[in-house]
Enzyme design. Sequence first.
Site, mmCIF file in Angstrom:
data_model
loop_
_atom_site.group_PDB
_atom_site.id
_atom_site.type_symbol
_atom_site.label_atom_id
_atom_site.label_comp_id
_atom_site.label_asym_id
_atom_site.label_seq_id
_atom_site.Cartn_x
_atom_site.Cartn_y
_atom_site.Cartn_z
ATOM 1 N N ASP A 50 0.885 -1.300 0.063
ATOM 2 C CA ASP A 50 0.034 0.042 -0.004
ATOM 3 C C ASP A 50 0.809 1.318 0.205
ATOM 4 O O ASP A 50 0.271 2.258 0.566
ATOM 5 C CB ASP A 50 -0.975 0.159 1.470
ATOM 6 C CG ASP A 50 -1.466 -1.038 1.408
ATOM 7 O OD1 ASP A 50 -2.328 -1.831 0.413
ATOM 8 O OD2 ASP A 50 -1.707 -1.698 2.494
ATOM 9 N N GLU A 51 2.062 1.207 -0.604
ATOM 10 C CA GLU A 51 3.164 2.471 -0.569
ATOM 11 C C GLU A 51 2.706 3.230 -1.864
ATOM 12 O O GLU A 51 3.446 4.508 -1.856
ATOM 13 C CB GLU A 51 4.442 1.781 -0.551
ATOM 14 C CG GLU A 51 4.967 0.936 0.262
ATOM 15 C CD GLU A 51 4.693 -0.698 0.030
ATOM 16 O OE1 GLU A 51 5.309 -1.301 0.579
ATOM 17 O OE2 GLU A 51 4.060 -0.787 -1.102
ATOM 18 N N LYS A 83 2.503 2.218 -5.132
ATOM 19 C CA LYS A 83 3.284 1.563 -6.135
ATOM 20 C C LYS A 83 2.625 1.986 -7.446
ATOM 21 O O LYS A 83 3.268 2.273 -8.483
ATOM 22 C CB LYS A 83 3.461 0.107 -6.042
ATOM 23 C CG LYS A 83 4.168 -0.030 -4.924
ATOM 24 C CD LYS A 83 4.320 -1.961 -5.009
ATOM 25 C CE LYS A 83 3.051 -2.635 -4.512
ATOM 26 N NZ LYS A 83 2.408 -2.133 -3.190
ATOM 27 N N GLY A 122 -4.362 -4.854 -4.417
ATOM 28 C CA GLY A 122 -4.907 -3.805 -5.253
ATOM 29 C C GLY A 122 -4.208 -2.377 -5.682
ATOM 30 O O GLY A 122 -3.317 -2.216 -4.969
ATOM 31 N N HIS A 123 -4.200 -2.141 -6.631
ATOM 32 C CA HIS A 123 -3.352 -0.804 -7.229
ATOM 33 C C HIS A 123 -4.422 0.193 -7.622
ATOM 34 O O HIS A 123 -5.412 -0.059 -8.520
ATOM 35 C CB HIS A 123 -2.559 -1.054 -8.400
ATOM 36 C CG HIS A 123 -1.413 -1.959 -8.142
ATOM 37 N ND1 HIS A 123 -0.648 -2.481 -9.129
ATOM 38 C CD2 HIS A 123 -0.888 -2.256 -6.840
ATOM 39 C CE1 HIS A 123 0.474 -2.999 -8.349
ATOM 40 N NE2 HIS A 123 0.296 -2.728 -7.138
ATOM 41 N N GLN A 131 1.936 -5.863 -3.350
ATOM 42 C CA GLN A 131 2.094 -6.251 -1.983
ATOM 43 C C GLN A 131 3.470 -5.278 -1.612
ATOM 44 O O GLN A 131 3.908 -4.219 -2.134
ATOM 45 C CB GLN A 131 2.010 -7.466 -1.630
ATOM 46 C CG GLN A 131 0.780 -8.037 -1.427
ATOM 47 C CD GLN A 131 0.309 -9.303 -2.440
ATOM 48 O OE1 GLN A 131 1.452 -9.685 -3.162
ATOM 49 N NE2 GLN A 131 -0.723 -10.006 -2.379
ATOM 50 N N THR A 163 1.850 -12.491 2.882
ATOM 51 C CA THR A 163 1.309 -13.053 1.638
ATOM 52 C C THR A 163 1.939 -14.481 1.355
ATOM 53 O O THR A 163 2.683 -14.952 1.898
ATOM 54 C CB THR A 163 1.403 -12.368 0.523
ATOM 55 O OG1 THR A 163 0.514 -12.512 -0.527
ATOM 56 C CG2 THR A 163 2.702 -11.901 -0.127
ATOM 57 N N THR A 191 -7.712 -1.016 -0.639
ATOM 58 C CA THR A 191 -8.408 -0.954 -2.358
ATOM 59 C C THR A 191 -9.133 -1.984 -2.378
ATOM 60 O O THR A 191 -10.270 -2.262 -3.030
ATOM 61 C CB THR A 191 -7.214 -0.973 -3.284
ATOM 62 O OG1 THR A 191 -6.388 0.303 -2.832
ATOM 63 C CG2 THR A 191 -7.762 -1.014 -4.672
#
Length: 423
Positions: A13-14, A16, A40-41, A224, A239, A299
């Site tokens: 969640d950075e 990306k 999620g992105h 991730q 994960t 997300t």
Amino acid sequence: MAGKVIIGAQWGDEGKAKIIDILSEKADVVVRSQGGNNAGHTVAVDNEVYKFHLVPSGILYPGTLCIVGNGVVIDPEGILGEIGMLHDRGISTDNLKISLRAHLVMPYHKVLDGIKEKHRGDESIGTTKKGIGPCYMDKVERSGVRVCDLLNPEVFEEKVRRNVEIKNAMITKVYGSTDTVDADEIIKNYMAYTKALKQYFADTTVLVHEAIESGKNVVFEGAQGTLLDIDLGTYPYVTSSHPITGGVCVGSGIGPTKIDECIGVMKGYVTRVGKGPFPTELFDETGDQIRNVGHEFGTTTGRPRRCGWFDAVIGKFAVRTSGLTAIALNKIDVLADIDKVKICVAYRKDGEIIPEFPASLEELAKCEPVYEELEGWGQIDHIRTYDELPETVKKYIARVEELCGAKVTMIGVGPNRDQNIYR
């Protein structure tokens, strides 16, 4: 050759997707190499928001070849939903390719994911219940079903019936549940998925190799983050794949000599979802402010993320384990209007300074952050060049570089494409 990897260097969640989206503008190929639709992105373009889970975010560029590699586990229903969303918004998926070697998430994987989480009780991992972990389990157990099996109906049916018999026995006899699955229904549905997806199937290892050998720009899109890696992360709260740069090679079918740049994306603070120790976590108004200003909600799940100060112990660990050549420091605008900002420079446990990230979760839980305090800054989301940034921001960036051991080459001051500063 221009193989460029972008990975998450914290707990995911950075941001990306924004970095990948920006770099994809000049990319010929974008490759996703691990994870599933548990990741999620989110990409913001011209006030339009796109949420991706399996399709590489490079799909927003018409001329970019987008590859879902062999290391990804694919939910056919999920990826068809994404394709449909893109078509509804006028975006072509003609350049999308899906690896024949990728494993398929099956309905029994989702059922077992949910049952196992419930069975764990207070020890639950906090999965998205998308069936990702059980799918990777079958892959390693060598009982998985792959994309290429869809093209051979007899083989596919045989594998499904064999697996359904075993999985239903587990569901009923081990976990005492009645949520069994029907083999005939699965076969029927997956044959329909095949008809819709067949045009995208390809030997993607060949496509990636040929692109690199011909001198094209290839971007490898990470999902991730480093601390969710199955080997190197905060196990078991991780994960089921390898989100580090090493996972890119395995998950896309290329050798490490084909990669010449590794960018780790970090936020100016740290977040994580789910359980597990989090040394710099904030439980006060500052933590709430960061969460709300940064829109720190998942997300995929919508879950509120846990928020804390920037952790340079984690940053140094990510630089070392992934061989990062650069850092993209995202969302520092979120820290605006905080009088004093903090950076964790080490941990303290039982009076001893711990400079490196510990392997043991129990040891990590006992660690307290050792902070340095720096002056804060005001609103910066309107700034577009490094020189215009306040000196307090520049000092913060310099300290991140010094502590983590890599140069910050991109600075995010907002969610949109144009809110990225290059150095």
